[in-house]
Design a protein around this motif. Sequence first.
Motif, short mmCIF file in Angstrom:
data_model
loop_
_atom_site.label_atom_id
_atom_site.label_comp_id
_atom_site.label_asym_id
_atom_site.label_seq_id
_atom_site.Cartn_x
_atom_site.Cartn_y
_atom_site.Cartn_z
N GLY A 64 0.58 5.90 0.52
CA GLY A 64 -0.23 7.02 0.97
C GLY A 64 -0.33 7.06 2.49
O GLY A 64 -0.01 6.09 3.18
N THR A 101 0.84 -1.20 0.00
CA THR A 101 0.00 0.00 0.00
C THR A 101 0.87 1.25 0.00
O THR A 101 2.08 1.18 0.27
CB THR A 101 -0.93 0.03 1.23
OG1 THR A 101 -0.12 -0.02 2.43
CG2 THR A 101 -1.89 -1.15 1.22
N TRP A 118 -1.96 7.10 6.27
CA TRP A 118 -3.09 6.50 6.97
C TRP A 118 -4.06 7.61 7.37
O TRP A 118 -3.61 8.71 7.71
CB TRP A 118 -2.56 5.78 8.21
CG TRP A 118 -3.62 4.97 8.92
CD1 TRP A 118 -3.99 3.70 8.68
CD2 TRP A 118 -4.46 5.43 9.99
NE1 TRP A 118 -4.99 3.31 9.52
CE2 TRP A 118 -5.31 4.37 10.34
CE3 TRP A 118 -4.58 6.65 10.68
CZ2 TRP A 118 -6.26 4.48 11.36
CZ3 TRP A 118 -5.52 6.76 11.68
CH2 TRP A 118 -6.35 5.68 12.01
N PRO A 119 -5.38 7.46 7.33
CA PRO A 119 -6.12 6.21 7.09
C PRO A 119 -6.63 6.07 5.66
O PRO A 119 -7.61 5.37 5.42
CB PRO A 119 -7.29 6.37 8.07
CG PRO A 119 -7.59 7.84 8.01
CD PRO A 119 -6.27 8.54 7.82
N VAL A 120 -6.02 6.76 4.72
CA VAL A 120 -6.49 6.69 3.33
C VAL A 120 -5.45 6.00 2.44
O VAL A 120 -5.28 6.34 1.28
CB VAL A 120 -6.81 8.10 2.79
CG1 VAL A 120 -8.04 8.65 3.44
CG2 VAL A 120 -5.61 9.04 2.97
N ARG A 121 -4.75 5.02 3.02
CA ARG A 121 -3.78 4.27 2.23
C ARG A 121 -4.51 3.47 1.15
O ARG A 121 -5.63 3.01 1.35
CB ARG A 121 -2.96 3.33 3.12
CG ARG A 121 -2.08 4.07 4.12
CD ARG A 121 -1.24 3.12 4.94
NE ARG A 121 -0.26 2.41 4.12
CZ ARG A 121 0.91 2.92 3.75
NH1 ARG A 121 1.25 4.16 4.11
NH2 ARG A 121 1.76 2.21 3.03
N ARG A 122 -3.84 3.30 0.03
CA ARG A 122 -4.45 2.58 -1.09
C ARG A 122 -3.43 1.60 -1.67
O ARG A 122 -2.23 1.69 -1.39
CB ARG A 122 -4.90 3.56 -2.17
CG ARG A 122 -3.80 4.42 -2.75
CD ARG A 122 -4.36 5.55 -3.61
NE ARG A 122 -3.30 6.32 -4.26
CZ ARG A 122 -2.62 7.28 -3.66
NH1 ARG A 122 -2.86 7.59 -2.39
NH2 ARG A 122 -1.68 7.95 -4.31
#
Length: 300
Positions: free
Chosen positions: A130, A128, A132-136
């Motif tokens: 990006g 993953t 946290w909490p918007v990791r992709r």
Amino acid sequence: MTSTNATGTHGAVLEESVPTTDTALVELRDAGKSYGNIRALHGIDLKVYSGKVTCVLGDNGAGKSTLIKIVSGLHQHTEGEFLVQGETVRFSTPREALDKGIATVYQDLATVPLMPVWRNFFLGSELTKGPWPVRRLDIEKMKKTADEELRNMGIVLDDLEQPIGTLSGGQRQCVAIARAVHFGARVLILDEPTAALGVKQSGVVLKYIAAARDRGLGVIFITHNPHHAYMVGDHFSVLRLGTMELSAERSRITLEELTNHMAGGAELAALKHELSQVRGVDVEELPEEADLQVGAPQPN
């Protein structure tokens, strides 16, 4: 020299051969497993070394599956000792075995047929990127890494986006082997990898078993096919009814002897006299008990 790069959650990429040592990567000493009053495995001595293929052969019910479950951390042994690089261990889960560098490729391969090859390569250990909490998902890195690792094993696929279910059985086995190597496996357990394959695809899998050995891994090759085992094996152990019937280095056993042990030659030799009384049964080609001794002189 061993080169390591951080990958995923379980280990390092083995870009160079793992240096061999005199210490066994995995060792079982008088090990056994009982399920209540049922003694499924007992008196098992087994050593797996870096850069060697240890073949474990046996018919259905011989104890091969129980042995796999002990070494892979699925079940705990109830007798004897289990050592990893000289250290006594008792795994509670397969994750603990994986953290010690022991990876298992089962017959079902633990793949999702409709997912692309690269997704299956990182299944359960996705990369993953990006904050946290918007990791992709880091899709590009996973595709690039999967392609590089497959090529390192000599596997070239034109399209990593194709569903893994569209690959041949041999190709799927090879992807699973490359995945285990990538995630830091030092001991690779292969559960009947050629059982459902034709001659050509079996040859492909055997080629990559040899490639894994040449990269310094210790390989446990579980099979019921003595011909496949003899092509790549360095040591042979034959299980029968939960016990170790034979343990021999390649230099001390011939393919014919190995086949006789696998085919129940000892029982056939013991029954030769009785069979000779049956009309129409030719016993001339059946082995004598003396012929079944490992290293016994062969007839001219």
